[in-house]
Design a protein around this motif. Structure first.
Motif, PDB file in Angstrom:
ATOM      1  N   UNK A 168       0.569  -1.203  -0.001  1.00 26.89           N
ATOM      2  CA  UNK A 168       0.321  -0.148  -0.011  1.00 26.89           C
ATOM      3  C   UNK A 168       0.413   1.376  -0.013  1.00 26.89           C
ATOM      4  N   UNK A 169       1.078   1.461  -1.443  1.00 25.11           N
ATOM      5  CA  UNK A 169       1.464   2.944  -1.142  1.00 25.11           C
ATOM      6  C   UNK A 169       3.711   2.589  -1.135  1.00 25.11           C
ATOM      7  N   UNK A 170       4.131   3.056   0.134  1.00 19.50           N
ATOM      8  CA  UNK A 170       5.413   2.725  -0.203  1.00 19.50           C
ATOM      9  C   UNK A 170       5.542   1.965   1.314  1.00 19.50           C
ATOM     10  N   UNK A 171       4.980   1.172   1.722  1.00 17.49           N
ATOM     11  CA  UNK A 171       4.893   0.334   2.996  1.00 17.49           C
ATOM     12  C   UNK A 171       4.295  -1.041   2.234  1.00 17.49           C
ATOM     13  N   UNK A 172       4.637  -1.645   3.456  1.00 14.03           N
ATOM     14  CA  UNK A 172       3.438  -2.819   3.054  1.00 14.03           C
ATOM     15  C   UNK A 172       3.179  -3.968   4.455  1.00 14.03           C
ATOM     16  N   UNK A 173       1.655  -4.273   3.830  1.00 14.14           N
ATOM     17  CA  UNK A 173       1.460  -5.102   5.192  1.00 14.14           C
ATOM     18  C   UNK A 173       1.395  -5.923   5.215  1.00 14.14           C
ATOM     19  N   UNK A 174       1.980  -6.604   6.813  1.00 15.24           N
ATOM     20  CA  UNK A 174       2.419  -8.142   6.380  1.00 15.24           C
ATOM     21  C   UNK A 174       1.233  -9.242   7.741  1.00 15.24           C
ATOM     22  N   UNK A 175       0.708  -9.907   7.238  1.00 16.43           N
ATOM     23  CA  UNK A 175      -0.721 -10.435   7.547  1.00 16.43           C
ATOM     24  C   UNK A 175      -0.024 -11.512   8.524  1.00 16.43           C
ATOM     25  N   UNK A 176      -0.782 -12.295   9.620  1.00 11.53           N
ATOM     26  CA  UNK A 176       0.446 -12.843  10.346  1.00 11.53           C
ATOM     27  C   UNK A 176      -0.827 -13.612  11.234  1.00 11.53           C
ATOM     28  N   UNK A 177      -0.363 -14.464  12.378  1.00 15.54           N
ATOM     29  CA  UNK A 177      -1.266 -15.667  12.819  1.00 15.54           C
ATOM     30  C   UNK A 177      -1.645 -13.943  14.231  1.00 15.54           C
ATOM     31  N   UNK A 178      -1.128 -13.002  14.527  1.00 12.00           N
ATOM     32  CA  UNK A 178      -1.126 -12.674  15.568  1.00 12.00           C
ATOM     33  C   UNK A 178      -2.257 -11.103  14.757  1.00 12.00           C
ATOM     34  N   UNK A 179      -2.308 -11.235  14.113  1.00 12.77           N
ATOM     35  CA  UNK A 179      -2.346  -9.421  13.660  1.00 12.77           C
ATOM     36  C   UNK A 179      -1.748  -9.342  11.745  1.00 12.77           C
ATOM     37  N   UNK A 180      -1.435  -7.623  12.242  1.00 17.58           N
ATOM     38  CA  UNK A 180      -0.440  -6.955  10.630  1.00 17.58           C
ATOM     39  C   UNK A 180      -0.219  -6.003  11.718  1.00 17.58           C
ATOM     40  N   UNK A 181       1.167  -6.450  10.817  1.00 14.46           N
ATOM     41  CA  UNK A 181       2.353  -5.335  10.759  1.00 14.46           C
ATOM     42  C   UNK A 181       2.889  -4.962   9.880  1.00 14.46           C
ATOM     43  N   UNK A 182       3.484  -3.492   9.974  1.00 14.44           N
ATOM     44  CA  UNK A 182       3.624  -2.575   9.096  1.00 14.44           C
ATOM     45  C   UNK A 182       5.212  -2.883   8.112  1.00 14.44           C
ATOM     46  N   UNK A 183       5.572  -3.336   7.413  1.00 15.76           N
ATOM     47  CA  UNK A 183       7.280  -4.059   7.033  1.00 15.76           C
ATOM     48  C   UNK A 183       7.945  -2.376   6.676  1.00 15.76           C
ATOM     49  N   UNK A 184       8.804  -1.766   6.668  1.00 15.43           N
ATOM     50  CA  UNK A 184       9.718  -1.584   5.503  1.00 15.43           C
ATOM     51  C   UNK A 184      10.773  -1.649   4.186  1.00 15.43           C
ATOM     52  N   UNK A 185       9.327  -2.983   3.560  1.00 18.58           N
ATOM     53  CA  UNK A 185      10.883  -3.614   2.509  1.00 18.58           C
ATOM     54  C   UNK A 185       9.227  -3.133   1.453  1.00 18.58           C
ATOM     55  N   UNK A 186      10.022  -3.686   0.235  1.00 17.11           N
ATOM     56  CA  UNK A 186       8.994  -3.030  -0.600  1.00 17.11           C
ATOM     57  C   UNK A 186       8.709  -4.859  -1.609  1.00 17.11           C
ATOM     58  N   UNK A 187       7.787  -5.006  -1.374  1.00 15.68           N
ATOM     59  CA  UNK A 187       7.307  -6.510  -2.357  1.00 15.68           C
ATOM     60  C   UNK A 187       8.263  -7.151  -3.053  1.00 15.68           C
ATOM     61  N   UNK A 188       9.071  -6.343  -4.414  1.00  8.48           N
ATOM     62  CA  UNK A 188       9.619  -6.663  -5.169  1.00  8.48           C
ATOM     63  C   UNK A 188      10.541  -7.212  -4.767  1.00  8.48           C
ATOM     64  N   UNK A 189      10.899  -6.909  -3.995  1.00  9.21           N
ATOM     65  CA  UNK A 189      12.292  -7.427  -2.339  1.00  9.21           C
ATOM     66  C   UNK A 189      11.855  -8.683  -1.954  1.00  9.21           C
ATOM     67  N   UNK A 190      10.741  -8.696  -1.650  1.00  9.06           N
ATOM     68  CA  UNK A 190      10.307  -9.873  -0.070  1.00  9.06           C
ATOM     69  C   UNK A 190      10.210 -10.836  -1.739  1.00  9.06           C
ATOM     70  N   UNK A 191       9.296 -10.494  -3.027  1.00  6.76           N
ATOM     71  CA  UNK A 191       9.803 -11.657  -4.230  1.00  6.76           C
ATOM     72  C   UNK A 191      10.506 -11.994  -4.396  1.00  6.76           C
ATOM     73  N   UNK A 192      11.461 -10.914  -4.272  1.00 11.23           N
ATOM     74  CA  UNK A 192      12.829 -12.367  -5.439  1.00 11.23           C
ATOM     75  C   UNK A 192      13.076 -13.401  -4.372  1.00 11.23           C
ATOM     76  N   UNK A 193      13.388 -12.212  -2.661  1.00 14.96           N
ATOM     77  CA  UNK A 193      13.951 -13.365  -1.233  1.00 14.96           C
ATOM     78  C   UNK A 193      12.890 -14.325  -1.067  1.00 14.96           C
ATOM     79  N   UNK A 194      11.644 -14.257  -1.324  1.00  9.26           N
ATOM     80  CA  UNK A 194      10.765 -15.545  -1.018  1.00  9.26           C
ATOM     81  C   UNK A 194      10.217 -16.370  -1.865  1.00  9.26           C
TER      82      UNK A 194
END
Length: 250
Positions: A168-194
Motif C-alpha cells: 500500500x503505497x510505500x509500505x507493505x502490510x504483513x498479515x500473520x497469526x497475531x494480526x497485521x504489521x507494517x514492514x519497510x520493504x518493497x514487495x519486489x524485494x520480498x518476492x525476490x527472496x521468498x
C-alpha cells in the motif's frame, strides 16, 4: 506444506493429524478413507504431500498413487503402512518415502522435509509451464524471521507464520497469526527472496502457498481463501489464469 491424510482407520487419521499439528508450517488440509475418496479430494484441496496407507478397502494406496502419478505435477507421496512387503512397489509409483506404523514423530518430520524439497522442484517446473512469474534470483539463505520496528523496539515475525504481504503505497502490510504489521520493504524485494514460498496474485499482493485453502470465483472476480484469515484476497485478472493452473497442478 499442505498435507492430506488417507487411511481407512479413523484412529490412525486422528493420530497422524495430531502429529502434523506439532510440525511448523504444515497444514492438514483434509482426510480420505480410501483411494477413490482420495482422488476425489485432491482437486479441491491442492495437497503438496499425501500421507497414504496401502491396504484399504476398494481402491488401495498403490492404485491411487499410480493414478495420481499420471498427472503433470502430482503431490508427493509418503506411504504409511504396517506392512513392509510393499516397499518396492511403493517406490515404483515414485513414493518419496515409506514409513512403517506406528509412525514416529521424528521419522514423519524427516519424510516431510524430504517431500518438501521434491515438491519445491515441482513448483518451479510448474511455474515455468504456466507462466507464473519466478523470483529473479533466490538468495542462498532465506531469512526465517522478518524484523520490524515497533514502539517496543525490534519485533521478529516468523516467515512461516506469514499469510500474505500486501503493498500500500510505500509500505507493505504483513498479515500473520497475531494480526497485521507494517514492514519497510518493497514487495519486489520480498518476492525476490521468498518467491519459492509465496505466490504473486496481484500487483500488490504475495500469498503464502502453504496457507492457501481454495480459489473462489464470484461474479467476474477471483478470490483466495486463506487459512486463518476471514477476508478473501482478490486475484487480479492478469494473474487469475496462471494462479488457477498452478493450484490445479499441485
Amino acid at each position: 506444506m499442505r498435507v492430506l491424510v488417507c487411511d481407512d482407520e479413523p484412529l490412525a487419521r486422528d493420530r497422524m493429524r495430531r502429529m502434523l499439528e506439532r510440525i511448523p508450517a504444515t497444514l492438514c488440509v483434509g482426510e480420505a478413507e480410501n483411494g477413490q475418496e482420495l482422488l476425489e479430494r485432491v482437486p479441491s484441496v491442492y495437497p503438496d504431500i499425501i500421507l497414504l496407507d496401502i491396504r484399504m478397502p476398494g481402491m488401495d494406496g498403490l492404485q491411487a498413487a499410480s493414478r495420481l502419478s499420471e498427472s503433470d505435477s502430482p503431490p508427493a507421496i509418503i506411504f504409511c503402512t504396517a506392512y513392509d512387503e510393499h516397499a518396492i512397489a511403493a517406490f515404483k509409483v515414485n513414493a518419496v518415502d515409506y514409513l512403517l506404523k506406528p509412525v514416529r514423530q521424528e521419522d514423519l518430520e524427516k519424510a516431510l522435509s524430504k517431500a518438501g524439497r521434491v515438491n519445491k522442484a515441482q513448483m518451479l517446473a510448474v511455474r515455468r509451464e504456466t507462466g507464473v512469474a519466478q523470483p529473479e534470483q533466490a538468495n542462498a539463505k532465506e531469512r526465517e524471521y522478518i524484523s520490524v520496528r515497533s514502539r517496543k523496539g525490534i519485533d521478529l515475525i516468523a516467515v512461516a507464520d506469514v499469510r500474505y504481504f500486501l503493498a500500500d503505497q510505500k509500505y507493505v502490510t504483513v498479515r500473520h497469526s497475531q494480526g497485521e504489521t507494517l514492514l519497510d520493504e518493497t514487495l519486489k524485494e520480498l518476492e525476490t527472496e521468498f518467491g519459492d514460498r509465496f505466490l504473486r496474485v496481484h500487483r500488490n499482493a504475495l500469498v503464502a502457498l502453504s496457507y492457501i485453502e481454495a480459489l473462489e470465483h464470484k461474479g467476474n472476480q477471483f478470490y483466495l481463501r486463506i487459512q486463518g484469515v476471514e477476508e478473501r484476497l482478490a486475484v487480479s485478472r492478469r494473474h487469475a489464469s496462471s494462479v488457477k493452473k498452478l493450484l490445479q497442478s499441485l
